[in-house]
Design an enzyme around this catalytic site. Sequence first.
Site, PDB file in Angstrom:
ATOM      1  CG  ASP A  77      -0.475   0.097   2.481  1.00  0.00           C
ATOM      2  OD1 ASP A  77       1.102  -0.423   2.473  1.00  0.00           O
ATOM      3  OD2 ASP A  77      -0.818   0.330   3.504  1.00  0.00           O
TER       4      ASP A  77
ATOM      5  CG  ASP B 229       3.936   0.077   1.822  1.00  0.00           C
ATOM      6  OD1 ASP B 229       3.728  -0.989   1.921  1.00  0.00           O
ATOM      7  OD2 ASP B 229       3.819   0.965   2.485  1.00  0.00           O
TER       8      ASP B 229
ATOM      9  CG  ASN C 185       0.477   3.453   4.264  1.00  0.00           C
ATOM     10  OD1 ASN C 185       0.329   3.445   5.415  1.00  0.00           O
ATOM     11  ND2 ASN C 185       1.360   2.692   3.575  1.00  0.00           N
TER      12      ASN C 185
ATOM     13  CB  THR D 185       4.600  -4.020   2.647  1.00  0.00           C
ATOM     14  OG1 THR D 185       4.224  -3.587   1.578  1.00  0.00           O
ATOM     15  CG2 THR D 185       5.910  -5.062   2.633  1.00  0.00           C
TER      16      THR D 185
ATOM     17  CG  PHE E 207      -1.969   1.569   9.618  1.00  0.00           C
ATOM     18  CD1 PHE E 207      -2.653   2.533   9.761  1.00  0.00           C
ATOM     19  CD2 PHE E 207      -1.505   1.138   8.315  1.00  0.00           C
ATOM     20  CE1 PHE E 207      -3.480   3.066   8.836  1.00  0.00           C
ATOM     21  CE2 PHE E 207      -2.532   1.764   7.441  1.00  0.00           C
ATOM     22  CZ  PHE E 207      -3.244   2.616   7.663  1.00  0.00           C
ATOM     23  CG  ASN E 208       0.188  -2.811   7.555  1.00  0.00           C
ATOM     24  OD1 ASN E 208      -0.021  -1.709   7.295  1.00  0.00           O
ATOM     25  ND2 ASN E 208       1.650  -3.105   7.313  1.00  0.00           N
TER      26      ASN E 208
ATOM     27  CG  HIS F 163       7.058   0.398   9.797  1.00  0.00           C
ATOM     28  ND1 HIS F 163       7.344   0.143  11.105  1.00  0.00           N
ATOM     29  CD2 HIS F 163       6.493   1.678   9.775  1.00  0.00           C
ATOM     30  CE1 HIS F 163       6.773   1.330  11.783  1.00  0.00           C
ATOM     31  NE2 HIS F 163       6.682   2.182  11.085  1.00  0.00           N
ATOM     32  CG  ASP F 164       6.190  -1.588   4.584  1.00  0.00           C
ATOM     33  OD1 ASP F 164       5.689  -2.201   5.759  1.00  0.00           O
ATOM     34  OD2 ASP F 164       5.284  -0.835   4.011  1.00  0.00           O
TER      35      ASP F 164
HETATM   36  C1  PIR Z   1       3.228   3.391   9.022  1.00  0.00           C
HETATM   37  C2  PIR Z   1       2.192   2.972   8.330  1.00  0.00           C
HETATM   38  C3  PIR Z   1       0.921   3.369   8.819  1.00  0.00           C
HETATM   39  C4  PIR Z   1       0.726   4.219   9.705  1.00  0.00           C
HETATM   40  C5  PIR Z   1       1.877   4.616  10.519  1.00  0.00           C
HETATM   41  N1  PIR Z   1       1.604   5.859  11.532  1.00  0.00           N
HETATM   42  C6  PIR Z   1       3.116   4.388   9.961  1.00  0.00           C
HETATM   43  C7  PIR Z   1       2.323   1.781   7.300  1.00  0.00           C
HETATM   44  C8  PIR Z   1       3.471   1.466   6.780  1.00  0.00           C
HETATM   45  O1  PIR Z   1       3.517   1.503   5.477  1.00  0.00           O
HETATM   46  C9  PIR Z   1       3.844   0.010   7.434  1.00  0.00           C
HETATM   47  O2  PIR Z   1       3.447  -0.943   6.609  1.00  0.00           O
HETATM   48  C10 PIR Z   1       2.855  -0.075   8.457  1.00  0.00           C
HETATM   49  N2  PIR Z   1       1.690   0.446   8.085  1.00  0.00           N
HETATM   50  C11 PIR Z   1       3.313   0.285   9.950  1.00  0.00           C
HETATM   51  O3  PIR Z   1       2.344   0.207  10.863  1.00  0.00           O
HETATM   52 CA    CA Z   2       2.859  -0.522   3.998  1.00  0.00          CA
END
Ligand code: PIR
Ligand code: CA
Length: 332
Positions: free
Chosen positions: A28, A33, A57, A143, A184-185, A258-259
Amino acid sequence: MDAHEDTTGQPADRANEEAARAVLIDCDPGHDDAIALLLAHGDPRIEVLGISTVAGNQTLEKITRNAQSIAAVGGFSGVPIAAGASRGLVAEPIVAGEIHGESGLDGPHLPEAQAPLDPRHGVNLIIDTVMNRPAGSVTLVATGPLTNLALAVRLEPRIVERVREVVIMGGAIATGNLTPVAEFNIAVDPEAAHIVFHAAWDLTMVGLDVTHQALATTEVRRQLAEVGTHPAKFVGALLDFYGSAYTAEQGFEFPPVHDPVAVAAVIDPSVLTLRKAHLDVSLAEGPTRGMTVVDLRGPAPDGCRTSVAVGIDVERFWALVVAALQRIGDPE
Ligand code: PIR
Ligand code: CA
């Protein structure tokens, strides 16, 4: 094309490509990502078979367009990109505009798509990719929210025994980010996560416990800037926006990226320390909804097929990202 041929201006280490892991990325994009896609494309140990997109996102339309822009920047417009689910299975849509901006990829200039979208639904791209390739060969890296993977499992259950493994960025053993306990995911589509966690395939959860250590520090930014190419500058512009947003919204000095950690887990398993553990997700209404429940009491039960990342070698991780950008160079 001969593996040694150098028509793209890329180094000749493509010779090792027959050993590359075949990966489909469900995403996303999203700043992190985008970096995950560039890492996967730039590392010789991965062959990206396809990209499916999922609302997360930002809206499906926006993040799908972003995937096409990233393909243009990275020079991989030949990889099929298919738009997937535009919302979660049960949950009302949630986007993360405060972190990723109005476009979902605010900061750099976003180039126009160089290739049309794949006409298939993203869920069908996942199914076709897994079913048309040899059994046990395709790795799914997710992701974003797990909506597409869950729908694919329901539409074609045979993919479950056919994939090599599933690696997701999502969840947390401890603290969440969308809520005190939910990442979040997972929180955007907990019912989908439930389907994906309980399917009988090997699955690795790369959660906030490790991705919150993958910070784009000043030293990391210096190494990225040193690459000096257009894609590296694009990543720099992404991190400028994303870093400011993370500072303003979540009080981070440096933003967690993160991803690409989930992609790194496929490239080089020694980047992460994994533990086998039973995984579950809370579907309850109320303060635990979307929380991942990771059972770390003693050794995992026999037959447990899920693992969770409990440690990360941050330097090794960033070295992979820098090397991938160096290898991508400046595409035409
Ligand atoms: C990152 C994400 C969503 C919200 C925040 N605050 C930060 C997205 C990132 O793309 C990652 O996949 C995941 N969601 C981290 O929570
Ligand atoms: Ca993501």
